[in-house]
Design a protein around this motif. Sequence first.
Motif, PDB file in Angstrom:
ATOM      1  N   UNK A  24       0.843  -1.191   0.000  1.00 54.87           N
ATOM      2  CA  UNK A  24       0.000   0.000   0.000  1.00 54.87           C
ATOM      3  C   UNK A  24       0.877   1.239   0.000  1.00 54.87           C
ATOM      4  N   UNK A  25       0.358   2.339  -0.551  1.00 55.76           N
ATOM      5  CA  UNK A  25       1.063   3.612  -0.541  1.00 55.76           C
ATOM      6  C   UNK A  25       0.067   4.748  -0.676  1.00 55.76           C
ATOM      7  N   UNK A  26       0.436   5.916  -0.194  1.00 53.29           N
ATOM      8  CA  UNK A  26      -0.410   7.097  -0.345  1.00 53.29           C
ATOM      9  C   UNK A  26      -0.194   7.777  -1.692  1.00 53.29           C
ATOM     10  N   UNK A  27       0.867   7.369  -2.418  1.00 54.49           N
ATOM     11  CA  UNK A  27       1.121   7.959  -3.736  1.00 54.49           C
ATOM     12  C   UNK A  27       1.572   6.865  -4.701  1.00 54.49           C
ATOM     13  N   UNK A  28       1.465   7.158  -5.989  1.00 53.43           N
ATOM     14  CA  UNK A  28       1.840   6.171  -7.004  1.00 53.43           C
ATOM     15  C   UNK A  28       3.332   5.874  -7.009  1.00 53.43           C
ATOM     16  N   UNK A  29       4.153   6.863  -6.716  1.00 58.13           N
ATOM     17  CA  UNK A  29       5.598   6.650  -6.789  1.00 58.13           C
ATOM     18  C   UNK A  29       6.302   6.894  -5.463  1.00 58.13           C
ATOM     19  N   UNK A  30       5.573   6.832  -4.369  1.00 64.13           N
ATOM     20  CA  UNK A  30       6.177   7.020  -3.056  1.00 64.13           C
ATOM     21  C   UNK A  30       6.555   5.702  -2.416  1.00 64.13           C
ATOM     22  N   UNK A  31       6.948   5.775  -1.171  1.00 65.99           N
ATOM     23  CA  UNK A  31       7.303   4.578  -0.419  1.00 65.99           C
ATOM     24  C   UNK A  31       6.101   3.668  -0.249  1.00 65.99           C
ATOM     25  N   UNK A  32       6.361   2.371  -0.198  1.00 63.08           N
ATOM     26  CA  UNK A  32       5.287   1.380  -0.099  1.00 63.08           C
ATOM     27  C   UNK A  32       5.387   0.600   1.201  1.00 63.08           C
ATOM     28  N   UNK A  33       4.229   0.300   1.779  1.00 61.23           N
ATOM     29  CA  UNK A  33       4.123  -0.521   2.973  1.00 61.23           C
ATOM     30  C   UNK A  33       3.748  -1.927   2.533  1.00 61.23           C
ATOM     31  N   UNK A  34       4.630  -2.888   2.777  1.00 57.34           N
ATOM     32  CA  UNK A  34       4.393  -4.274   2.384  1.00 57.34           C
ATOM     33  C   UNK A  34       3.377  -4.875   3.353  1.00 57.34           C
TER      34      UNK A  34
END
Length: 143
Positions: A93-103
């Motif tokens: 999941x992420x709050x932006x398309x190209x930001x950091x992601x939470x696995x």
Amino acid sequence: MRVLVACGTLFALGACAEQVKAPRDPGVCYAVTRPNGEIQFNVVAREQPQIEFCAARLEEMRVRFLRMGGSTREVTGAFQGQFIFVDARGVAFSRSLDGGRFFALARTGDGRLAVPGAIQRDIDELGVVREAEPPTFPVAPQG
């Protein structure tokens, strides 16, 4: 002083860059596509109670496309302001398309999705990670 002006200019330029925002419609799960480079949000399912349910709908869509002969192995979706990324490793999941992601969800040995901490894995002699065998319990004698 020049450093502050330079930093302020960079910050202003970064703030002006248009960020794509995920729709916030309650309970609506979207698939994100990019035909012709423009981002489109297509409704996949409605009345989804949580983001994990939306991720499951996106996984169903991904598998269905693969079974029909498609080659798309990664699916991007959106749910209530967050982006969902489904791929061979699992779901992030992420709050932006190209930001950091939470696995958030990992694939088990047979391809199912599970919470990463719930997957028990073992390393065999060759250094390959595999799913651990379920524990066995002794059978009590029948008497």
